[in-house]
Design a protein around this motif. Structure first.
Motif, PDB file in Angstrom:
ATOM      1  N   ARG A  33       0.837  -1.187   0.000  1.00  0.00           N
ATOM      2  CA  ARG A  33       0.000   0.000   0.000  1.00  0.00           C
ATOM      3  C   ARG A  33       0.879   1.248   0.000  1.00  0.00           C
ATOM      4  NH1 ARG A  33      -5.133   1.817   1.415  1.00  0.00           N
ATOM      5  NH2 ARG A  33      -5.101   3.946   2.251  1.00  0.00           N
ATOM      6  N   LEU A  34       0.454   2.258  -0.732  1.00  0.00           N
ATOM      7  CA  LEU A  34       1.233   3.488  -0.845  1.00  0.00           C
ATOM      8  C   LEU A  34       0.951   4.415   0.338  1.00  0.00           C
ATOM      9  CD1 LEU A  34       0.836   4.127  -4.664  1.00  0.00           C
ATOM     10  CD2 LEU A  34       2.908   3.439  -3.464  1.00  0.00           C
ATOM     11  N   ARG A  35       1.427   4.013   1.503  1.00  0.00           N
ATOM     12  CA  ARG A  35       1.176   4.829   2.688  1.00  0.00           C
ATOM     13  C   ARG A  35       1.929   6.154   2.622  1.00  0.00           C
ATOM     14  NH1 ARG A  35       0.492  -0.342   5.541  1.00  0.00           N
ATOM     15  NH2 ARG A  35      -1.616  -0.312   6.413  1.00  0.00           N
ATOM     16  N   ALA A  36       3.050   6.183   1.896  1.00  0.00           N
ATOM     17  CA  ALA A  36       3.770   7.453   1.733  1.00  0.00           C
ATOM     18  C   ALA A  36       2.897   8.473   1.026  1.00  0.00           C
ATOM     19  CB  ALA A  36       5.063   7.226   0.959  1.00  0.00           C
ATOM     20  N   LEU A  37       2.063   8.020   0.102  1.00  0.00           N
ATOM     21  CA  LEU A  37       1.146   8.917  -0.598  1.00  0.00           C
ATOM     22  C   LEU A  37       0.092   9.468   0.353  1.00  0.00           C
ATOM     23  CD1 LEU A  37       1.474   9.617  -3.569  1.00  0.00           C
ATOM     24  CD2 LEU A  37      -0.419   8.076  -4.087  1.00  0.00           C
ATOM     25  N   ILE A 303       8.078   2.408   3.640  1.00  0.00           N
ATOM     26  CA  ILE A 303       7.337   3.198   4.632  1.00  0.00           C
ATOM     27  C   ILE A 303       5.930   2.621   4.721  1.00  0.00           C
ATOM     28  CG2 ILE A 303       6.377   5.469   5.171  1.00  0.00           C
ATOM     29  CD1 ILE A 303       8.763   6.732   3.866  1.00  0.00           C
ATOM     30  N   GLN A 304       5.662   1.871   5.789  1.00  0.00           N
ATOM     31  CA  GLN A 304       4.376   1.197   5.973  1.00  0.00           C
ATOM     32  C   GLN A 304       3.795   1.478   7.356  1.00  0.00           C
ATOM     33  OE1 GLN A 304       2.545  -0.618   3.632  1.00  0.00           O
ATOM     34  NE2 GLN A 304       4.037   0.354   2.271  1.00  0.00           N
ATOM     35  N   LEU A 308      -0.273   6.404   8.919  1.00  0.00           N
ATOM     36  CA  LEU A 308      -0.357   7.226   7.715  1.00  0.00           C
ATOM     37  C   LEU A 308      -1.673   7.011   6.968  1.00  0.00           C
ATOM     38  CD1 LEU A 308       3.272   6.974   6.287  1.00  0.00           C
ATOM     39  CD2 LEU A 308       2.179   8.977   7.310  1.00  0.00           C
ATOM     40  N   THR A 309      -2.229   5.803   7.080  1.00  0.00           N
ATOM     41  CA  THR A 309      -3.526   5.554   6.463  1.00  0.00           C
ATOM     42  C   THR A 309      -4.606   6.398   7.127  1.00  0.00           C
ATOM     43  OG1 THR A 309      -2.847   3.298   5.922  1.00  0.00           O
ATOM     44  CG2 THR A 309      -5.216   3.767   5.891  1.00  0.00           C
ATOM     45  N   VAL A 310      -4.534   6.477   8.458  1.00  0.00           N
ATOM     46  CA  VAL A 310      -5.478   7.330   9.193  1.00  0.00           C
ATOM     47  C   VAL A 310      -5.266   8.789   8.805  1.00  0.00           C
ATOM     48  CG1 VAL A 310      -6.268   8.054  11.473  1.00  0.00           C
ATOM     49  CG2 VAL A 310      -5.531   5.689  11.101  1.00  0.00           C
ATOM     50  N   ALA A 311      -4.004   9.191   8.692  1.00  0.00           N
ATOM     51  CA  ALA A 311      -3.700  10.567   8.295  1.00  0.00           C
ATOM     52  C   ALA A 311      -4.274  10.883   6.924  1.00  0.00           C
ATOM     53  CB  ALA A 311      -2.179  10.787   8.301  1.00  0.00           C
TER      54      ALA A 311
END
Length: 407
Positions: A33-37, A303-304, A308-311
């Motif tokens: 998953r692109l959590r950095a995005l 970066i996982q 960051l998903t919540v953000a």
């Protein structure tokens, strides 16, 4: 599956007549998953928040003084926070192309409606209450009932209606992008069609200023097209691997974008009430292009962090709620003697908390409900008209049911 032809170390060319399941340069498995995005989306949102709260000098009533005088060191940086919008559009091009790949037009339409409207409708209600009734709301005209109701369409700008919150202007930009990309979705999303779409859109956006057509300019959006197009090309890099053509699209898009910043510069100088540096703007734009391209090429796959998903989920509510509600909170805090730093931290905490509440207890359940409604059979009878209702039969059936119940 597509064939990947190496061109140079790290550079490859996909020959793809139709979308493959998950082709990725340098491997065959699915990418994480692109959590950095997600993190970049929050960075973009906070840049816009910082710009409106501490970069704009045209509304001194918010702080009881211009931010340039009250917080000069901070203002030097936040005066360029509007560039977060350009980062938003880059990410949007990437994400929309990613989310609609392999989707039908109905799925595409449903996903956009479910994603945009629930949080937006809740934000309209909350912001209207603050603008019209909060004692510390900034000085602006009272929102009429028709203004508020028209805002629920998300078409208030073309309707010529006052926006409940001025930040909603970007939603009209996004809607036009979705409408343009719907053409690709209707034809079927493939590598070649997406590339052709990018090329045609870029050409039209470049010539729009000279075409003397307000309608063309409205739809092709010369100021913002390069960001969406670059984001789309970056997704193609993410999905199919890097090649010189896609890198050329990204580079060409930045060359056009840096020129369009000259027009953007003047419009934002009106808000900050002083000159802005094109060098800074172009430099940040180049950095934004580079970072999103690095994400597409896998530089941040490790970066996982789950937070960051919540953000990323909070980004949309934060954007929708931060300006008018934030202004009212800033005025309240200042009226109670809070300093600049304490005010900023407290108001940011309040807006983040409110955004989480809206996301958790309004956006998520409303989105689920709306998705069930839109996915119901018969909502989109695309192949044939639904059967004509036989009202006489309905009346007879109801009469029989009533007679049976009376027995």
């Amino acid at each position: 599956m597509s064939t990947v032809v190496p061109l140079a170390p790290g550079i490859s060319s996909p020959t793809v007549p139709h979308p493959s399941p998950t082709p990725v340069a340098g491997g065959t498995g699915r990418r994480p998953r692109l959590r950095a995005l997600d993190g970049l989306r929050l960075v973009a949102a906070l840049m816009v928040v910082a710009f409106h709260w501490t970069g704009v000098n045209r509304m001194p009533e918010v702080w009881d003084g211009a931010p340039r005088q009250l917080m000069p060191e901070l203002h030097r940086f936040t005066a360029y926070g509007f560039l977060g919008v350009e980062l938003f559009f880059l990410i949007s091009g990437f994400v929309i192309c990613m989310s609609c790949w392999g989707k039908t037009p109905r799925q595409y339409f449903n996903s956009r409606v479910v994603r945009l409207l629930p949080a937006y409708w809740v934000a309209i209600i909350l912001t209207t209450l603050v603008v019209n009734y909060a004692a510390t709301a900034r000085n602006r005209p009272h929102l009429s009932k028709t203004d508020v109701l028209s805002n629920f369409t998300m078409l208030q700008l073309p309707l010529g209606v006052t926006e409940v919150d001025p930040v909603y202007w970007t939603l009209w930009v996004e809607l036009r992008f979705y409408l343009l990309f719907a053409v690709v979705v209707a034809l079927g999303v493939t590598y070649r069609r997406v590339l052709a779409f990018c090329g045609i859109w870029m050409i039209l956006s470049v010539v729009a200023d000279k075409a003397d057509s307000a309608l063309l300019k409205m739809f092709v959006m010369p100021e913002y097209a390069p960001y969406f197009i670059a984001g789309i090309a970056m997704f193609l890099i993410y999905r199919f691997g890097t090649n010189w053509l896609l890198l050329g699209v990204v580079g060409f898009s930045w060359l056009v974008a840096q020129h369009q910043l000259l027009g953007t510069k003047g419009s934002y100088e009106y808000g900050v009430m002083h000159s802005l540096s094109w060098n800074v703007m172009a430099g940040f734009s180049l950095l934004a292009f580079g970072v999103v391209l690095a994400v597409a090429m896998g530089a941040f796959d490790r970066i996982q962090w789950k937070w960051l998903t919540v953000a990323g989920a909070l980004t949309y509510p934060v954007y929708l709620l931060h300006q008018e509600i934030g202004f009212a909170l800033i005025r309240w805090a200042r009226n109670h003697g809070m300093g600049v730093g304490a005010t900023l931290l407290a108001v940011l905490a309040c807006v983040l908390l409110l955004s989480w509440i809206v996301h958790r207890y309004a956006e998520r359940p409303l989105s689920a409900l709306m998705k069930r409604m839109l996915d119901a059979p018969g909502i989109f009878p695309l192949r044939a008209d639904p059967p004509v209702r036989d009202r006489a039969a309905d009346r007879e059936r109801n009469s029989n049911d009533m007679a049976g119940s009376s027995r």
